[in-house]
Structure formats: structure tokens, C-alpha cells
Design a protein around this motif. Structure first.
Motif, PDB file in Angstrom:
ATOM      1  N   SER A  21       0.799  -1.227   0.000  1.00 16.30           N
ATOM      2  CA  SER A  21       0.000   0.000   0.000  1.00 16.30           C
ATOM      3  C   SER A  21       0.830   1.275   0.000  1.00 16.30           C
ATOM      4  CB  SER A  21      -0.931  -0.026   1.215  1.00 16.30           C
ATOM      5  OG  SER A  21      -0.208  -0.347   2.394  1.00 16.30           O
ATOM      6  N   LYS A  22       2.144   1.160  -0.205  1.00 20.60           N
ATOM      7  CA  LYS A  22       3.012   2.359  -0.195  1.00 20.60           C
ATOM      8  C   LYS A  22       2.480   3.440  -1.135  1.00 20.60           C
ATOM      9  CE  LYS A  22       5.980   0.442  -3.777  1.00 20.60           C
ATOM     10  NZ  LYS A  22       7.165  -0.354  -4.061  1.00 20.60           N
ATOM     11  N   VAL A  23       2.514   4.645  -0.660  1.00 27.59           N
ATOM     12  CA  VAL A  23       2.068   5.874  -1.348  1.00 27.59           C
ATOM     13  C   VAL A  23       0.645   5.830  -1.928  1.00 27.59           C
ATOM     14  CG1 VAL A  23       4.472   6.480  -1.926  1.00 27.59           C
ATOM     15  CG2 VAL A  23       3.029   5.516  -3.706  1.00 27.59           C
ATOM     16  N   MET A 180       5.846 -10.004  -7.589  1.00 30.93           N
ATOM     17  CA  MET A 180       5.120  -8.743  -7.480  1.00 30.93           C
ATOM     18  C   MET A 180       4.008  -8.759  -8.549  1.00 30.93           C
ATOM     19  SD  MET A 180       8.489  -6.395  -6.645  1.00 30.93           S
ATOM     20  CE  MET A 180       8.358  -5.319  -8.013  1.00 30.93           C
ATOM     21  N   SER A 181       3.403  -7.600  -8.819  1.00 26.39           N
ATOM     22  CA  SER A 181       2.245  -7.576  -9.738  1.00 26.39           C
ATOM     23  C   SER A 181       2.526  -8.264 -11.064  1.00 26.39           C
ATOM     24  CB  SER A 181       1.816  -6.128 -10.003  1.00 26.39           C
ATOM     25  OG  SER A 181       1.288  -5.558  -8.835  1.00 26.39           O
ATOM     26  N   ALA A 182       3.721  -8.030 -11.618  1.00 23.38           N
ATOM     27  CA  ALA A 182       4.013  -8.502 -12.973  1.00 23.38           C
ATOM     28  C   ALA A 182       4.418  -9.975 -13.035  1.00 23.38           C
ATOM     29  CB  ALA A 182       5.110  -7.634 -13.589  1.00 23.38           C
ATOM     30  N   VAL A 197       2.218  -7.673  -3.701  1.00 28.93           N
ATOM     31  CA  VAL A 197       1.515  -7.139  -4.860  1.00 28.93           C
ATOM     32  C   VAL A 197       0.918  -5.766  -4.547  1.00 28.93           C
ATOM     33  CG1 VAL A 197      -0.358  -7.554  -6.493  1.00 28.93           C
ATOM     34  CG2 VAL A 197       1.006  -9.483  -5.656  1.00 28.93           C
ATOM     35  N   GLY A 198       1.332  -4.768  -5.315  1.00 33.00           N
ATOM     36  CA  GLY A 198       0.847  -3.402  -5.111  1.00 33.00           C
ATOM     37  C   GLY A 198      -0.124  -2.967  -6.188  1.00 33.00           C
ATOM     38  N   SER A 199       0.423  -2.566  -7.327  1.00 34.98           N
ATOM     39  CA  SER A 199      -0.408  -1.931  -8.354  1.00 34.98           C
ATOM     40  C   SER A 199      -1.537  -2.819  -8.878  1.00 34.98           C
ATOM     41  CB  SER A 199       0.462  -1.417  -9.500  1.00 34.98           C
ATOM     42  OG  SER A 199       1.486  -2.328  -9.788  1.00 34.98           O
ATOM     43  N   ALA A 200      -1.356  -4.128  -8.899  1.00 36.73           N
ATOM     44  CA  ALA A 200      -2.423  -5.009  -9.400  1.00 36.73           C
ATOM     45  C   ALA A 200      -3.636  -5.000  -8.470  1.00 36.73           C
ATOM     46  CB  ALA A 200      -1.910  -6.443  -9.576  1.00 36.73           C
ATOM     47  N   GLU A 204      -2.281   1.937 -10.275  1.00 32.93           N
ATOM     48  CA  GLU A 204      -0.944   2.551 -10.368  1.00 32.93           C
ATOM     49  C   GLU A 204      -0.710   3.480  -9.177  1.00 32.93           C
ATOM     50  OE1 GLU A 204       1.532   1.853 -12.375  1.00 32.93           O
ATOM     51  OE2 GLU A 204       0.208   0.283 -13.138  1.00 32.93           O
ATOM     52  N   ARG A 205       0.552   3.500  -8.737  1.00 36.36           N
ATOM     53  CA  ARG A 205       0.898   4.426  -7.671  1.00 36.36           C
ATOM     54  C   ARG A 205       0.929   5.850  -8.211  1.00 36.36           C
ATOM     55  NH1 ARG A 205       3.414  -0.175  -6.195  1.00 36.36           N
ATOM     56  NH2 ARG A 205       5.145   0.061  -7.614  1.00 36.36           N
ATOM     57  N   VAL A 206       0.381   6.772  -7.408  1.00 38.65           N
ATOM     58  CA  VAL A 206       0.285   8.165  -7.835  1.00 38.65           C
ATOM     59  C   VAL A 206       1.671   8.791  -7.898  1.00 38.65           C
ATOM     60  CG1 VAL A 206      -0.805  10.373  -7.373  1.00 38.65           C
ATOM     61  CG2 VAL A 206      -1.984   8.259  -6.771  1.00 38.65           C
TER      62      VAL A 206
HETATM   63  C1  LIG Z   1       6.572  -1.625  -4.494  1.00 36.85           C
HETATM   64  C2  LIG Z   1       7.054  -2.981  -4.173  1.00 36.85           C
HETATM   65  C3  LIG Z   1       6.290  -4.116  -4.495  1.00 36.85           C
HETATM   66  C4  LIG Z   1       4.972  -4.071  -5.241  1.00 36.85           C
HETATM   67  O1  LIG Z   1       5.168  -3.722  -6.572  1.00 36.85           O
HETATM   68  P1  LIG Z   1       4.000  -3.829  -7.666  1.00 36.85           P
HETATM   69  O2  LIG Z   1       4.725  -3.938  -8.944  1.00 36.85           O
HETATM   70  O3  LIG Z   1       3.198  -2.590  -7.542  1.00 36.85           O
HETATM   71  O4  LIG Z   1       3.207  -5.039  -7.362  1.00 36.85           O
HETATM   72  C5  LIG Z   1       6.788  -5.355  -4.102  1.00 36.85           C
HETATM   73  N1  LIG Z   1       7.959  -5.480  -3.442  1.00 36.85           N
HETATM   74  C6  LIG Z   1       8.710  -4.405  -3.128  1.00 36.85           C
HETATM   75  C7  LIG Z   1       9.992  -4.608  -2.392  1.00 36.85           C
HETATM   76  C8  LIG Z   1       8.296  -3.136  -3.495  1.00 36.85           C
HETATM   77  O5  LIG Z   1       9.058  -2.080  -3.174  1.00 36.85           O
END
Ligand SMILES: *Cc1c(COP(=O)(O)O)cnc(C)c1O
Length: 210
Positions: A21-23, A180-182, A197-200, A204-206
Motif C-alpha cells: 500500500s506504499k504511497v 510482485m504484480s508482474a 503485490v501493489g499496483s495489481a 498505479e501508484r500516484v
Molecule cells: C513496491 C514494491 C512491491 C509491489 O510492486 P508492484 O509492482 O506494484 O506489485 C513489491 N515489493 C517491493 C519490495 C516493493 O518495493
């Protein structure tokens, strides 16, 4: 996740989904919490410190993972805030965590970050140092759960996931924080126990977090 696990002959329950959930705006995090998800990852101690105590007052059972770099001067705050730290990568921070664990009477679960691509700008211990570093952490009685990696952007991640899995296995570690997402499906195929997993999930992060 379910499809990737089935394809690999694994059950989805073997893989923990860390929602990064960063940013992300609070409203998006709130929405994911309201859907019932409770496991989250943050990159920066300070950002997490501003954001998660409030969510914890409103939602029970939140589990927080630090997936970004940890400095010694933030270690105490990090250990009080996070349930798991994925970025232990050097002797000094391991010693600091051990000392604080004594003091606090508890220690988050730990992953050792490995710089599998041996990239100069990237954190993590080198593959050649992993066995020795795991042994040192064990001598300090640290609760090391497994290994974590962030593969080089330009390379096929599967090679790095497979390398990480081999290093974990030969050290008797069953935790693998990778994907991660990809590339989380490929990570699950190669034994990931924790995917980040972030962006998925959030979109997208702002702005960009490091
Ligand atoms: C930001 C981050 C993720 C998530 O990345 P996404 O491509 O948005 O899924 C995973 N691991 C680390 C260490 C990150 O910094």
C-alpha cells in the motif's frame, strides 16, 4: 493466485498475499480493508508510522510487513510497528534487531533480502554471503523465516526465483518472499510463500516510492 497455485499443484492457502500500500491514498487502503483483507506491506517506516496506527484502531487483525530498506536508527520503531521485516541484509542491522528483541521481549518474523542479480545499487546480501549470514542470524537467535528477493528489472524473474528457492532449501528455510504484480504467478510456480503485490490491487501508484 488460485490458478497459479493449482497449476503448480499447490493450494492458495500456502501463499500469503501482501497488499503493498506504499504511497496509495488512504481511501484505496480503506476500501481493501473494508473488503476484509488484513495483510499489508509498506516500504518506508515513517510513512507506515503515520498511516497504520489509525487503521489499526478501526480494523482488527491487521498484519504489517516492512518490505523496504531498514536503517538502524529506525529499527526500534519498525520492530514495534511491523509483524514481519523482509529486508534484513547485513550484520549490523541483524545485531541491532537482536539487541532490540531482547529489550522489547518480542521480535517480528524476519526474511533475509538477497541481491540475486548482484546489482550494485540494490540492497540485499550477495548470493555468496547467504549461507554465512543465515548462520550468523541463527547464532543471534533471530526468527529467520526465509529469503526475499527483488529480481533485476530487465531479467527473467524465474531464474532469480529458482535461485532464491535453492538457497532457502539448502539453509533449511521454508519462507520465500518473491513475486510482485508482474510476475507473482511465476513466483508461485517456483514456491513463493509470500507475494508482494501493489499496483495489481490498488492501481498505479500516484507518486513513486523507492
Ligand atoms: C513496491 C514494491 C512491491 C509491489 O510492486 P508492484 O509492482 O506494484 O506489485 C513489491 N515489493 C517491493 C519490495 C516493493 O518495493
Amino acid at each position: 493466485m488460485a490458478k497459479a497455485a493449482a497449476k503448480a499443484g499447490r493450494t492458495p492457502a500456502e501463499v500469503k498475499l501482501i497488499a503493498v500500500s506504499k504511497v496509495q491514498p488512504d481511501a484505496r487502503v480503506d476500501a481493501v480493508l473494508s473488503e476484509g483483507h488484513r495483510v499489508f506491506g509498506e516500504n518506508r517506516v515513517q510513512e507506515a508510522q503515520g498511516k497504520w496506527p489509525g487503521f489499526r484502531e478501526r480494523f482488527d487483525g491487521i498484519e504489517l510487513h516492512l518490505i523496504g530498506p531498514l536503517q538502524s536508527n529506525k529499527a526500534r520503531v519498525a520492530m514495534e510497528l511491523f509483524d514481519c521485516i523482509h529486508t534484513v541484509d547485513r550484520r549490523k542491522i541483524a545485531a541491532t534487531i537482536a539487541r532490540l528483541a531482547d529489550e522489547l521481549g518480542r521480535c517480528p518474523e524476519l526474511f533475509i533480502q538477497v541481491n540475486t542479480g548482484e546489482e550494485p545499487q540494490k540492497a540485499g546480501c550477495l548470493p555468496s554471503e547467504v549461507d554465512g549470514f543465515v548462520a550468523e542470524c541463527r547464532m543471534l537467535s533471530l526468527p529467520v523465516k526465509g529469503l526475499m528477493c527483488i529480481p533485476p528489472v530487465e531479467e527473467e524473474p524465474s531464474l532469480h526465483f529458482a535461485l532464491l528457492a535453492r538457497m532457502a532449501a539448502r539453509n533449511g528455510l521454508d519462507g520465500l518472499s518473491m513475486g510482485m504484480s508482474a510476475d507473482f504467478e511465476r513466483a508461485i510456480a517456483l514456491g513463493a510463500t509470500h507475494i508482494r503485490v501493489g499496483s495489481a490491487i490498488f492501481g498505479e501508484r500516484v507518486s513513486q516510492a523507492s
